[in-house]
Scaffold this active site. Structure first.
Site, PDB file in Angstrom:
ATOM      1  N   LYS A  30       5.588   6.163   6.439  1.00 30.87           N
ATOM      2  CA  LYS A  30       5.150   7.455   7.006  1.00 30.87           C
ATOM      3  C   LYS A  30       4.433   7.256   8.348  1.00 30.87           C
ATOM      4  O   LYS A  30       4.705   7.964   9.311  1.00 30.87           O
ATOM      5  CB  LYS A  30       4.187   8.186   6.034  1.00 30.87           C
ATOM      6  CG  LYS A  30       4.744   8.351   4.633  1.00 30.87           C
ATOM      7  CD  LYS A  30       3.766   9.065   3.724  1.00 30.87           C
ATOM      8  CE  LYS A  30       2.427   8.350   3.505  1.00 30.87           C
ATOM      9  NZ  LYS A  30       2.539   7.076   2.765  1.00 30.87           N
ATOM     10  N   ARG A 105      -2.340  15.502  -0.268  1.00 29.86           N
ATOM     11  CA  ARG A 105      -2.112  14.483  -1.283  1.00 29.86           C
ATOM     12  C   ARG A 105      -2.351  15.004  -2.684  1.00 29.86           C
ATOM     13  O   ARG A 105      -2.192  14.262  -3.651  1.00 29.86           O
ATOM     14  CB  ARG A 105      -3.073  13.333  -1.040  1.00 29.86           C
ATOM     15  CG  ARG A 105      -2.396  12.071  -0.539  1.00 29.86           C
ATOM     16  CD  ARG A 105      -3.509  11.096  -0.253  1.00 29.86           C
ATOM     17  NE  ARG A 105      -3.083   9.753  -0.311  1.00 29.86           N
ATOM     18  CZ  ARG A 105      -2.808   9.015   0.763  1.00 29.86           C
ATOM     19  NH1 ARG A 105      -2.843   9.542   1.955  1.00 29.86           N
ATOM     20  NH2 ARG A 105      -2.502   7.755   0.620  1.00 29.86           N
ATOM     21  N   ARG A 144       1.959  -5.750   5.874  1.00 32.65           N
ATOM     22  CA  ARG A 144       1.557  -4.908   7.008  1.00 32.65           C
ATOM     23  C   ARG A 144       0.350  -5.492   7.760  1.00 32.65           C
ATOM     24  O   ARG A 144      -0.603  -5.988   7.164  1.00 32.65           O
ATOM     25  CB  ARG A 144       1.179  -3.513   6.521  1.00 32.65           C
ATOM     26  CG  ARG A 144       0.564  -2.674   7.654  1.00 32.65           C
ATOM     27  CD  ARG A 144       0.322  -1.248   7.291  1.00 32.65           C
ATOM     28  NE  ARG A 144      -0.138  -1.064   5.942  1.00 32.65           N
ATOM     29  CZ  ARG A 144       0.034   0.047   5.246  1.00 32.65           C
ATOM     30  NH1 ARG A 144       0.671   1.064   5.781  1.00 32.65           N
ATOM     31  NH2 ARG A 144      -0.413   0.133   4.018  1.00 32.65           N
ATOM     32  N   ARG A 177      -5.319  -4.344   6.409  1.00 34.78           N
ATOM     33  CA  ARG A 177      -6.212  -3.336   5.829  1.00 34.78           C
ATOM     34  C   ARG A 177      -6.803  -3.844   4.522  1.00 34.78           C
ATOM     35  O   ARG A 177      -6.131  -4.530   3.759  1.00 34.78           O
ATOM     36  CB  ARG A 177      -5.411  -2.057   5.551  1.00 34.78           C
ATOM     37  CG  ARG A 177      -5.438  -1.075   6.686  1.00 34.78           C
ATOM     38  CD  ARG A 177      -4.442   0.033   6.554  1.00 34.78           C
ATOM     39  NE  ARG A 177      -4.398   0.686   5.252  1.00 34.78           N
ATOM     40  CZ  ARG A 177      -3.601   1.699   4.965  1.00 34.78           C
ATOM     41  NH1 ARG A 177      -2.782   2.193   5.887  1.00 34.78           N
ATOM     42  NH2 ARG A 177      -3.585   2.246   3.773  1.00 34.78           N
ATOM     43  N   ARG A 188      -3.180   2.138  -6.105  1.00 27.74           N
ATOM     44  CA  ARG A 188      -2.732   3.126  -5.094  1.00 27.74           C
ATOM     45  C   ARG A 188      -1.427   3.776  -5.524  1.00 27.74           C
ATOM     46  O   ARG A 188      -1.241   4.982  -5.372  1.00 27.74           O
ATOM     47  CB  ARG A 188      -2.545   2.438  -3.730  1.00 27.74           C
ATOM     48  CG  ARG A 188      -3.860   2.124  -3.057  1.00 27.74           C
ATOM     49  CD  ARG A 188      -3.657   1.252  -1.836  1.00 27.74           C
ATOM     50  NE  ARG A 188      -2.924   1.903  -0.766  1.00 27.74           N
ATOM     51  CZ  ARG A 188      -2.404   1.261   0.270  1.00 27.74           C
ATOM     52  NH1 ARG A 188      -2.545  -0.057   0.360  1.00 27.74           N
ATOM     53  NH2 ARG A 188      -1.764   1.917   1.198  1.00 27.74           N
TER      54      ARG A 188
HETATM   55  P1  AP5 Z   1       3.686   2.295   7.149  1.00 27.65           P
HETATM   56  O1  AP5 Z   1       4.415   3.119   8.143  1.00 27.65           O
HETATM   57  O2  AP5 Z   1       2.332   1.785   7.516  1.00 27.65           O
HETATM   58  O3  AP5 Z   1       3.671   3.027   5.724  1.00 27.65           O
HETATM   59  P2  AP5 Z   1       2.864   4.288   5.202  1.00 27.65           P
HETATM   60  O4  AP5 Z   1       3.794   5.132   4.412  1.00 27.65           O
HETATM   61  O5  AP5 Z   1       2.132   4.959   6.330  1.00 27.65           O
HETATM   62  O6  AP5 Z   1       1.857   3.561   4.212  1.00 27.65           O
HETATM   63  P3  AP5 Z   1       0.289   3.689   3.965  1.00 27.65           P
HETATM   64  O7  AP5 Z   1      -0.043   2.563   3.051  1.00 27.65           O
HETATM   65  O8  AP5 Z   1      -0.480   3.774   5.250  1.00 27.65           O
HETATM   66  O9  AP5 Z   1       0.189   5.015   3.221  1.00 27.65           O
HETATM   67  P4  AP5 Z   1      -0.981   5.475   2.392  1.00 27.65           P
HETATM   68  O10 AP5 Z   1      -0.586   6.894   2.220  1.00 27.65           O
HETATM   69  O11 AP5 Z   1      -1.283   4.752   1.163  1.00 27.65           O
HETATM   70  O12 AP5 Z   1      -2.280   5.146   3.308  1.00 27.65           O
HETATM   71  P5  AP5 Z   1      -3.328   6.087   4.017  1.00 27.65           P
HETATM   72  O13 AP5 Z   1      -3.870   5.363   5.162  1.00 27.65           O
HETATM   73  O14 AP5 Z   1      -2.778   7.458   4.178  1.00 27.65           O
HETATM   74  O15 AP5 Z   1       4.641   1.060   6.784  1.00 27.65           O
HETATM   75  C1  AP5 Z   1       4.243   0.088   5.829  1.00 27.65           C
HETATM   76  C2  AP5 Z   1       4.820  -1.289   6.212  1.00 27.65           C
HETATM   77  O16 AP5 Z   1       6.249  -1.236   6.120  1.00 27.65           O
HETATM   78  C3  AP5 Z   1       4.506  -1.708   7.645  1.00 27.65           C
HETATM   79  O17 AP5 Z   1       4.296  -3.081   7.677  1.00 27.65           O
HETATM   80  C4  AP5 Z   1       5.796  -1.335   8.444  1.00 27.65           C
HETATM   81  O18 AP5 Z   1       5.984  -2.187   9.533  1.00 27.65           O
HETATM   82  C5  AP5 Z   1       6.866  -1.508   7.387  1.00 27.65           C
HETATM   83  N1  AP5 Z   1       7.961  -0.554   7.508  1.00 27.65           N
HETATM   84  C6  AP5 Z   1       7.856   0.768   7.816  1.00 27.65           C
HETATM   85  N2  AP5 Z   1       9.087   1.354   7.800  1.00 27.65           N
HETATM   86  C7  AP5 Z   1       9.960   0.364   7.451  1.00 27.65           C
HETATM   87  C8  AP5 Z   1      11.381   0.349   7.265  1.00 27.65           C
HETATM   88  N3  AP5 Z   1      12.127   1.454   7.412  1.00 27.65           N
HETATM   89  N4  AP5 Z   1      11.958  -0.820   6.903  1.00 27.65           N
HETATM   90  C9  AP5 Z   1      11.207  -1.962   6.746  1.00 27.65           C
HETATM   91  N5  AP5 Z   1       9.851  -1.992   6.923  1.00 27.65           N
HETATM   92  C10 AP5 Z   1       9.243  -0.841   7.270  1.00 27.65           C
HETATM   93  O19 AP5 Z   1      -4.452   6.232   2.872  1.00 27.65           O
HETATM   94  C11 AP5 Z   1      -5.335   5.187   2.558  1.00 27.65           C
HETATM   95  C12 AP5 Z   1      -6.387   5.687   1.580  1.00 27.65           C
HETATM   96  O20 AP5 Z   1      -7.173   6.727   2.202  1.00 27.65           O
HETATM   97  C13 AP5 Z   1      -5.870   6.327   0.279  1.00 27.65           C
HETATM   98  O21 AP5 Z   1      -5.598   5.368  -0.708  1.00 27.65           O
HETATM   99  C14 AP5 Z   1      -7.042   7.255  -0.081  1.00 27.65           C
HETATM  100  O22 AP5 Z   1      -8.085   6.531  -0.667  1.00 27.65           O
HETATM  101  C15 AP5 Z   1      -7.520   7.756   1.270  1.00 27.65           C
HETATM  102  N6  AP5 Z   1      -6.864   9.012   1.691  1.00 27.65           N
HETATM  103  C16 AP5 Z   1      -6.074   9.179   2.788  1.00 27.65           C
HETATM  104  N7  AP5 Z   1      -5.649  10.448   2.868  1.00 27.65           N
HETATM  105  C17 AP5 Z   1      -6.178  11.106   1.813  1.00 27.65           C
HETATM  106  C18 AP5 Z   1      -6.077  12.445   1.333  1.00 27.65           C
HETATM  107  N8  AP5 Z   1      -5.318  13.351   1.982  1.00 27.65           N
HETATM  108  N9  AP5 Z   1      -6.736  12.774   0.194  1.00 27.65           N
HETATM  109  C19 AP5 Z   1      -7.491  11.860  -0.464  1.00 27.65           C
HETATM  110  N10 AP5 Z   1      -7.618  10.571  -0.081  1.00 27.65           N
HETATM  111  C20 AP5 Z   1      -6.968  10.196   1.059  1.00 27.65           C
END
Ligand code: AP5
Length: 233
Positions: A30, A105, A144, A177, A188
């Site tokens: 994403k 979420r 990542r 991270r 997660r």
């Molecule tokens: P990447 O693009 O970084 O993936 P992502 O879907 O963004 O993954 P995240 O882990 O960041 O999502 P998340 O929702 O858990 O984290 P967030 O920061 O929102 O890609 C991942 C890897 O794959 C990279 O290495 C990339 O290079 C590779 N890649 C990408 N596309 C590829 C492809 N097509 N092919 C091959 N490789 C590929 O949340 C973190 C924490 O914050 C949560 O756990 C929670 O505690 C809190 N939080 C955040 N938002 C909320 C909310 N709205 N409500 C409550 N808590 C929240």
């Protein structure tokens, strides 16, 4: 990480003029795609994860509350996240649309967002579901690395930088991270299944959901995302 600079292949004449939501499990891609789409349309990329990490890095009270939850792979309470998002989308740079990554979420967050968008005179959101086999996620998450300066996303297995440990764009150091450690990935993914996956059915019922095969290459996913966004305008 927020992005509002126009990319070389930007579409300055095409206005997004809506909220686009990227919905999918951790590691689905994403953030990678949200940065790209936001650059193309010259709109902000609103990652609630990045906003929370920024609050932690700056030692803010919100960061202090969020940190232990994020390190355990749990969601931050709706009340805290909603306040943060409401303040952000009132900023003038959001006037022509924005890309949400990691928000909403929970069903409560989605309902609140629907109301907020109505109040601000926006159309209802376009939701892009990043569908992917969970078996692919561990490698993506543990591999990542993110740039400390600009937030660019790499993967030591599949998308390495040209020089190990350094960002191609700005030479910034790359870091892992806290919540990308193997032992936090399970909680997660469970939080996603329990609290976030129901949003797929929620938005499908509202007729807002479009699917993308997130197992494809970054370029193929980007092409499909653009097709969906352009087709929905
Ligand atoms: P990447 O693009 O970084 O993936 P992502 O879907 O963004 O993954 P995240 O882990 O960041 O999502 P998340 O929702 O858990 O984290 P967030 O920061 O929102 O890609 C991942 C890897 O794959 C990279 O290495 C990339 O290079 C590779 N890649 C990408 N596309 C590829 C492809 N097509 N092919 C091959 N490789 C590929 O949340 C973190 C924490 O914050 C949560 O756990 C929670 O505690 C809190 N939080 C955040 N938002 C909320 C909310 N709205 N409500 C409550 N808590 C929240």
């Amino acid at each position: 990480m927020e992005t509002s600079g126009l990319a070389p292949n930007a579409r300055p004449s095409a206005k997004l003029d809506r909220a686009v939501i990227f919905l999918g499990p951790p590691g689905a891609g994403k953030g990678t795609q949200a940065k790209e789409l936001a650059r193309k349309y010259g709109v902000p990329h609103l990652s609630t994860g990045d906003m929370l990490r920024e609050n932690i890095a700056k030692g803010k009270p919100l960061g202090a509350k969020a940190k232990p939850l994020m390190e355990r792979g749990e969601l931050v309470p709706d009340s805290l996240v909603l306040k943060m998002v409401a303040a952000r989308i009132e900023q003038p740079d959001c006037a022509h649309g924005f890309v949400f990554d990691g928000f909403p979420r929970t069903v409560a967050q989605a309902q609140y967002l629907g109301e907020m968008l109505k109040q601000h005179g926006y159309r209802q959101p376009l939701v892009i579901h990043f569908a992917i086999d969970p078996g692919l996620l561990m490698r993506r998450i543990t591999g990542r690395r993110m740039c400390k300066v600009g937030g660019e996303i790499y993967n030591i297995f599949d998308r390495p930088p040209r020089v190990a440990g350094k960002c191609d764009n700005d030479g910034g150091g790359l870091e892992q991270r806290q919540d990308d450690r193997e032992e936090v990935v399970g909680p997660r993914l469970q939080a996603y299944q329990k609290q976030t996956a129901p949003l797929v059915a929620y938005y499908r019922r509202l007729g807002r959901l479009r699917e993308v095969d997130a197992a494809k290459s970054v370029d193929e996913v980007a092409r499909r995302v653009l097709e969906v966004v352009d087709g929905a305008r």
